[in-house]
Every structure is written in structure tokens, then in C-alpha cells.
Design an enzyme around this catalytic site. Structure first.
Site, short mmCIF file in Angstrom:
data_model
loop_
_atom_site.label_atom_id
_atom_site.label_comp_id
_atom_site.label_asym_id
_atom_site.label_seq_id
_atom_site.Cartn_x
_atom_site.Cartn_y
_atom_site.Cartn_z
N THR A 40 0.45 58.31 16.30
CA THR A 40 -0.18 57.36 17.22
C THR A 40 0.65 56.08 17.32
O THR A 40 0.80 55.50 18.40
CB THR A 40 -1.61 57.01 16.73
OG1 THR A 40 -2.35 58.22 16.65
CG2 THR A 40 -2.30 56.04 17.66
N HIS A 43 3.51 56.58 19.62
CA HIS A 43 3.12 56.45 21.03
C HIS A 43 3.07 54.97 21.44
O HIS A 43 3.50 54.61 22.53
CB HIS A 43 1.76 57.10 21.28
CG HIS A 43 1.76 58.59 21.12
ND1 HIS A 43 2.53 59.42 21.92
CD2 HIS A 43 1.12 59.40 20.26
CE1 HIS A 43 2.33 60.68 21.54
NE2 HIS A 43 1.49 60.69 20.53
N HIS A 63 -3.29 51.90 11.49
CA HIS A 63 -4.71 52.23 11.28
C HIS A 63 -4.98 52.96 9.97
O HIS A 63 -6.11 53.32 9.70
CB HIS A 63 -5.24 53.05 12.46
CG HIS A 63 -4.43 54.28 12.72
ND1 HIS A 63 -3.32 54.27 13.51
CD2 HIS A 63 -4.55 55.55 12.26
CE1 HIS A 63 -2.80 55.48 13.54
NE2 HIS A 63 -3.52 56.27 12.79
N GLU A 64 -3.94 53.20 9.15
CA GLU A 64 -4.14 53.93 7.88
C GLU A 64 -3.72 52.99 6.75
O GLU A 64 -2.56 52.56 6.72
CB GLU A 64 -3.24 55.18 7.86
CG GLU A 64 -3.36 56.05 9.12
CD GLU A 64 -2.33 57.17 9.18
OE1 GLU A 64 -1.46 57.25 8.29
OE2 GLU A 64 -2.38 57.97 10.13
N ILE A 175 -0.36 66.42 8.68
CA ILE A 175 -1.76 66.86 8.66
C ILE A 175 -1.84 68.37 8.43
O ILE A 175 -2.70 68.85 7.68
CB ILE A 175 -2.49 66.43 9.95
CG1 ILE A 175 -2.52 64.89 10.02
CG2 ILE A 175 -3.92 66.97 9.98
CD1 ILE A 175 -3.18 64.32 11.25
N ASP A 195 5.93 76.77 11.55
CA ASP A 195 6.56 75.60 12.16
C ASP A 195 7.95 76.05 12.60
O ASP A 195 8.44 77.08 12.13
CB ASP A 195 6.65 74.43 11.16
CG ASP A 195 6.74 73.08 11.88
OD1 ASP A 195 5.74 72.33 11.84
OD2 ASP A 195 7.79 72.78 12.48
N ARG A 200 9.77 71.41 7.18
CA ARG A 200 8.30 71.43 7.16
C ARG A 200 7.76 72.73 6.57
O ARG A 200 6.72 72.72 5.91
CB ARG A 200 7.77 71.22 8.58
CG ARG A 200 8.04 69.80 9.05
CD ARG A 200 7.48 69.51 10.41
NE ARG A 200 7.40 68.07 10.59
CZ ARG A 200 6.85 67.48 11.64
NH1 ARG A 200 6.33 68.22 12.60
NH2 ARG A 200 6.81 66.17 11.73
N LEU A 260 -6.64 70.58 16.38
CA LEU A 260 -6.38 69.17 16.11
C LEU A 260 -5.16 68.66 16.88
O LEU A 260 -5.14 67.52 17.34
CB LEU A 260 -6.17 68.95 14.61
CG LEU A 260 -5.75 67.53 14.28
CD1 LEU A 260 -6.72 66.89 13.32
CD2 LEU A 260 -4.33 67.44 13.74
#
Ligand code: ZN
Length: 340
Positions: A40, A43, A63-64, A175, A195, A200, A260
Site C-alpha cells: 500500500t 502505491h 499503517h503497520e 502475507i 510463486d 519467495r 486476498l
């Protein structure tokens, strides 16, 4: 105080001095110690169409987070100065239909810190006391600072029936990687993670995936693990069109697909053959169930059966914001956190 600020419509985020936040009577002031960097934030940094349509600069991004409470408002009774805390970043009206029916995570009037109001990439953040979540002494600030995305993974995994299930997880960003560890701890019979990025896939293996494979090898792994039936549960964590189609295709008839990953554009779905005639249950994941997900997260961490720490790959100072954004876009990072 020092803060990473989105100063105007356009690319970039700037480290600058801003006034310390003032708290209302029902809020607390938190000294931020650790803060997770998220897609986010990328973005917002890039100022894409979503960010331009949603955000109103100037505002502090992020935000975390986790930190220490340094001031409490006069009406606050449940949080004390010195408490080690993180917080739910979605701020909702507790009297809305959604809150009162246990669905506040989908309230359209939700205001998100670092998106709709000042966030946590700063020395201090003001939070409503009702959103504050206390951390056990054994939980580090770094783990506290990733409760938000970990909560997304808990929400995605634990709204499906995981014990004994064959689980396919498409997309192993942070996530997806958390979700692998959660499904392992929750007793999945077999976890197949996909993936396109080898780094990853390696992380997915570290988190406990039985098979971590390229998407083109997923079908064989799922069929082998499920007597040919398909996955009982699929967690779609990528938002990539080909992975969404694969999620529907490899879910067994009567299975469940929890979604998600956020597609960047419209995806053509053949509802009849991909969903309806297979009897699939499809569930859209937004945020964290408030506060069921938070209790689950705390208890899994306490049990010791779930360790999210391998997902954190980088610890950086706030002034490395450009490097952090570059690392996320490159796909070379797991979870990046700012330490303050
Ligand atoms: Zn996030």
C-alpha cells in the site's frame, strides 16, 4: 518530530519535520519503535490511480507499527503510559451496522491510518484507545510492527477449515509466507505454495510449505496430495489473473477459495464452469476481523507453533525510504521494517 510525509499529489515520500500529533480525550500517543513497509505504501509512493483517487496530501504515511504509549487522553482507562502496544489501523464507527454485527472490517466508512489520516512512519502517532492492542512481553517491537499484515494472513487462513486440509497458497509475498506458517501451525495435511520468484519459494519452504513450486507445477503437486480431487482450500495471495484462474481450477469441487490478492485490473471469470458448477465458496478478505483475528494471532504467537520472524528480511532507518520502495518493487525482499 521526524516523519515520512506524502507532501503533494505526485511521486515520492519525503522525510521531514512535522508537529507532534495532538490527541483527543479518547486517544493515546504512541512512540513508534518499529513500522512495517507495505505494498500500500508503494502505491502511495508511486501515486498510482488508486492512491490519487483515495489519498489527500499532505499526510504521514505508514499503517503497520508497534511502540510505547507515552500519553493517554483523559477518557482512556484501558491503556497506560509505558504499555507496549500495536494497533488495528482501521478506525471505524462503533455504532455502525457493521460494527454492531461483527463485520466492522468491511465498513465502507473505515478510515485507515497512513491512508485517510496521519500514519506511523513517524516518531509518534495518535490512536483511538479502542484500536490499541497490547503486546506480550515476549513479543518484540519488530513482530509487533507486522501484526497488521500477519493479521491479514490469519484472517485469510483461519476463515477456512485448515485442520487436515490440502491447502494451495498462490503467491508467497510476505502475507502468503505468513499464511504458510499459519496453515502449518493449524494442522494442514499438505501445503502447496506457488510463486514465480525462487527467493519467495525458498521463504515458503522455510515457513513450512511441503511443496514450494512454480505455478506450472502446482497442478501435479495438488493432484498428488489430494488423490486427484484438488485442494480443499485455496488462499489466493497474488492478485494475478493466471493465479486466480488456477485457484478456481485447482480447488476441489465443494472447496473454498479465500481471496486476498488485489488484481490491478478486471479479470474475466467464467462463473458457470469456474465457480458455480464446482460449488465453490469464494470469500473476499479485507483487513482483519475486529477483534477475533487479533485474539487468534496473539494465541498462535504465544503457543510458539507459529514464528513469523523469517519473513522479516530487512531492517532500515526512516531515511532509507527510497531503498525500501525499490526493494519491495524488485521482489527481492520479504517484509521490510523501519526501526526508529
Ligand atoms: Zn499493510
Amino acid at each position: 518530530m521526524k516523519a515520512l510525509v506524502k507532501q503533494s499529489a505526485g511521486r515520492g515520500i519525503t522525510l521531514t519535520e512535522v508537529p507532534e500529533p495532538r490527541i483527543r480525550d479518547d486517544e493515546v500517543l504512541i512512540r513508534v519503535r518499529s513500522a512495517g513497509v507495505c505494498g500500500t505504501d508503494v502505491h502511495i509512493y508511486e501515486w498510482d490511480a488508486w492512491a490519487a483517487g483515495r489519498c489527500k496530501p499532505p499526510f504521514v504515511v505508514g499503517h503497520e507499527f508497534a511502540g510505547d504509549v507515552v500519553t493517554v487522553g483523559s477518557l482512556v482507562e484501558t491503556v497506560k503510559v509505558g504499555d507496549r502496544v500495536t494497533a488495528e489501523g482501521h478506525i471505524v464507527d462503533e455504532r455502525s451496522l457493521f460494527s454492531r454485527t461483527g463485520q466492522s472490517h468491511v465498513d465502507p466508512a473505515t478510515r485507515i491510518i497512513g491512508v485517510d489520516r496521519d500514519g506511523c512512519f513517524a516518531e509518534f502517532i495518535a490512536m483511538p484507545a479502542t484500536n490499541v492492542w497490547h503486546l506480550d512481553d515476549a513479543i518484540s517491537y519488530d513482530i509487533g510492527g507486522i501484526h497488521d499484515p500477519m493479521g491479514n494472513a490469519f484472517h485469510t487462513a483461519l476463515t477456512a477449515e485448515i485442520p487436515g486440509a490440502v491447502v494451495l497458497i498462490t503467491g508467497c509475498g510476505p502475507i502468503g509466507a505468513f499464511a504458510v506458517g499459519i496453515c502449518k501451525a493449524a494442522g494442514a495435511a499438505r501445503i502447496i505454495a506457488t510463486d514465480v520468484n525462487p527467493r519467495r519459494l525458498e521463504l515458503a519452504r522455510t515457513m513450512g510449505a511441503h511443496d514450494a513450486v512454480l505455478p506450472e507445477h502446482a497442478e501435479a503437486a495438488v493432484r498428488a496430495a489430494s488423490d486427484g480431487y484438488g485442494a480443499d482450500v485455496v488462499l489466493e495471495m497474488s492478485g494475478v489473473a493466471s493465479a486466480v484462474h488456477q485457484a478456481f481450477a485447482l480447488a476441489r469441487p465443494g472447496g473454498r477459495v479465500n481471496m486476498l490478492g488485489i488484481p490491478s485490473r478486471t479479470i474475466d471469470v467464467d462463473f458457470a464452469s469456474e465457480i458455480i458448477f464446482k460449488g465453490l465458496t469464494v470469500y473476499g478478505v479485507v483487513g482483519r476481523r475486529m477483534y477475533e483475528t487479533w485474539h487468534q494471532m496473539t494465541r498462535f504467537l504465544r503457543s510458539g507453533a507459529f514464528d513469523p520472524s523469517p519473513v522479516i528480511t530487512h531492517r532500515l532507518p526512516l531515511d532509507a525510504v527510497d531503498e525500501a520502495m525499490h526493494l519491495i518493487k524488485s521482489g527481492e525482499a520479504g517484509k521490510i521494517i523501519f526501526q526508529l
